[in-house]
Design an enzyme around this catalytic site. Structure first.
Site, PDB file in Angstrom:
ATOM      1  N   CYS A 248      -3.408   4.243   9.607  1.00  0.00           N
ATOM      2  CA  CYS A 248      -2.138   3.694  10.089  1.00  0.00           C
ATOM      3  C   CYS A 248      -1.499   4.576  11.167  1.00  0.00           C
ATOM      4  O   CYS A 248      -0.307   4.457  11.447  1.00  0.00           O
ATOM      5  CB  CYS A 248      -1.169   3.527   8.917  1.00  0.00           C
ATOM      6  SG  CYS A 248      -1.798   2.418   7.650  1.00  0.00           S
TER       7      CYS A 248
ATOM      8  N   CYS B 116      -0.971   8.424   7.362  1.00  0.00           N
ATOM      9  CA  CYS B 116      -2.341   8.183   6.910  1.00  0.00           C
ATOM     10  C   CYS B 116      -3.220   7.809   8.107  1.00  0.00           C
ATOM     11  O   CYS B 116      -2.763   7.154   9.053  1.00  0.00           O
ATOM     12  CB  CYS B 116      -2.363   7.045   5.908  1.00  0.00           C
ATOM     13  SG  CYS B 116      -1.500   7.436   4.373  1.00  0.00           S
TER      14      CYS B 116
ATOM     15  N   CYS C 256       0.839  -1.202   0.000  1.00  0.00           N
ATOM     16  CA  CYS C 256       0.000   0.000   0.000  1.00  0.00           C
ATOM     17  C   CYS C 256       0.877   1.256   0.000  1.00  0.00           C
ATOM     18  O   CYS C 256       0.659   2.176  -0.790  1.00  0.00           O
ATOM     19  CB  CYS C 256      -0.924  -0.028   1.218  1.00  0.00           C
ATOM     20  SG  CYS C 256      -2.144   1.300   1.247  1.00  0.00           S
TER      21      CYS C 256
ATOM     22  N   CYS D 167       7.593   4.203   5.871  1.00  0.00           N
ATOM     23  CA  CYS D 167       6.767   3.949   4.676  1.00  0.00           C
ATOM     24  C   CYS D 167       7.611   3.513   3.489  1.00  0.00           C
ATOM     25  O   CYS D 167       7.097   2.946   2.530  1.00  0.00           O
ATOM     26  CB  CYS D 167       5.955   5.183   4.320  1.00  0.00           C
ATOM     27  SG  CYS D 167       6.955   6.612   3.880  1.00  0.00           S
TER      28      CYS D 167
HETATM   29  S1  SF4 Z   1       0.517   4.695   5.625  1.00  0.00           S
HETATM   30 FE1  SF4 Z   1      -1.094   3.097   5.573  1.00  0.00          FE
HETATM   31  S2  SF4 Z   1      -2.770   3.897   4.285  1.00  0.00           S
HETATM   32 FE2  SF4 Z   1      -0.951   5.199   3.968  1.00  0.00          FE
HETATM   33  S3  SF4 Z   1      -0.005   4.376   2.142  1.00  0.00           S
HETATM   34 FE3  SF4 Z   1       0.997   3.378   3.902  1.00  0.00          FE
HETATM   35  S4  SF4 Z   1      -0.168   1.485   4.340  1.00  0.00           S
HETATM   36 FE4  SF4 Z   1      -1.394   2.783   2.930  1.00  0.00          FE
END
Ligand code: SF4
Length: 248
Positions: free
Chosen positions: A221, A218, A135, A244
């Site tokens: 998360c 986000c 993601c 990330c």
């Molecule tokens: S922080 Fe969470 S929602 Fe945002 S891109 Fe990464 S996995 Fe996806």
């Protein structure tokens, strides 16, 4: 505001300039990294703007607007890249909009190739639960890499004081994965310096910072953290994930 997907934000503005070769960029890092290690943030950004011209951008996750504020002072109209994942808190989106409305910056809001609904249809609902690395790759890492294609250097708000888990940020470093110069003008700033700069300059801060979210990603998360907890412990809480991927 320019909103664009993986198409280069600069292409979207009709700007195309030739970049330096990786060898030239690495030479600049070797020469200037040590030279600017102890320089003030304004001097570091001035150097980046003078060296790379319009092939220099800063990034912001809109936790606060300190880096954008410093950059706008010395490089009015500087490109500020925000990765609009589609999963942000409304407060974060509001901070982005306030930055654009009140600061002399060129805000570029970068969206992934797929909307959240399209991603759900392709990979299954809530990919952040089943495969957060994928993601993040689809919604942050790849859009940033694509956006940086027409830049030679990018600046981040990384600070060494943030946590001991955080990637050690050289003031001027070589981002081998992206083949770009990575500039971290605030790398040496303490928490107190950031707070003082915000207070003295009336800098915009995401209201969530004052509501238990010292590190904001986000919404699905990120959770609140208790006073005294590691500020980044609210990110991907309960999993082994700590970054990330845009800084690794
Ligand atoms: S922080 Fe969470 S929602 Fe945002 S891109 Fe990464 S996995 Fe996806």
């Amino acid at each position: 505001m320019t909103t664009t997907s993986t198409q280069s934000a600069r292409e979207a503005r009709g700007i195309e300039t030739a970049g330096r070769s990786p060898e030239e960029l690495r030479d600049l890092v070797s020469h200037w990294g040590a030279e600017l290690e102890l320089a003030p943030a304004e001097t570091i950004i001035e150097w980046a703007a003078a060296t790379f011209g319009d092939r220099f951008a800063i990034t912001s996750s809109m936790g606060d607007a300190v880096l954008a504020h410093v950059a706008a002072k010395v490089v009015p109209g500087v490109d500020v890249v925000f990765l609009d994942t589609g999963y942000h808190f409304v407060e974060t989106v509001g901070t982005r909009d306030a930055v654009e409305a009140t600061m002399n910056v060129n805000l570029l809001s970068i969206t992934p190739v797929q909307s959240v609904a399209e991603q759900d249809a392709t990979y299954g609902k809530d990919l952040y639960k089943t495969d957060p690395d994928l993601c993040c790759k689809l919604r942050k890492v790849q859009p940033l890499a694509d956006t940086l294609a027409n830049y030679d250097a990018w600046a981040t708000g990384l600070r060494r004081a943030e946590t001991h888990n955080r990637v050690i940020a050289p003031v001027i470093g070589w981002d081998a994965k992206k083949g770009k110069v990575k500039v971290s003008p605030l790398a040496r700033w303490s928490d107190e310096q950031v707070e003082r700069y915000i207070a003295e300059n009336g800098v915009l801060v995401n209201p969530l910072v004052y509501d238990g979210y010292p590190s904001i990603g986000c919404a699905p998360c990120t959770r609140r953290v208790a006073p005294g907890e590691d500020p980044r412990s609210g990110r991907w809480a309960g999993t082994n994930k700590t970054e990330c991927g845009i800084h690794t």
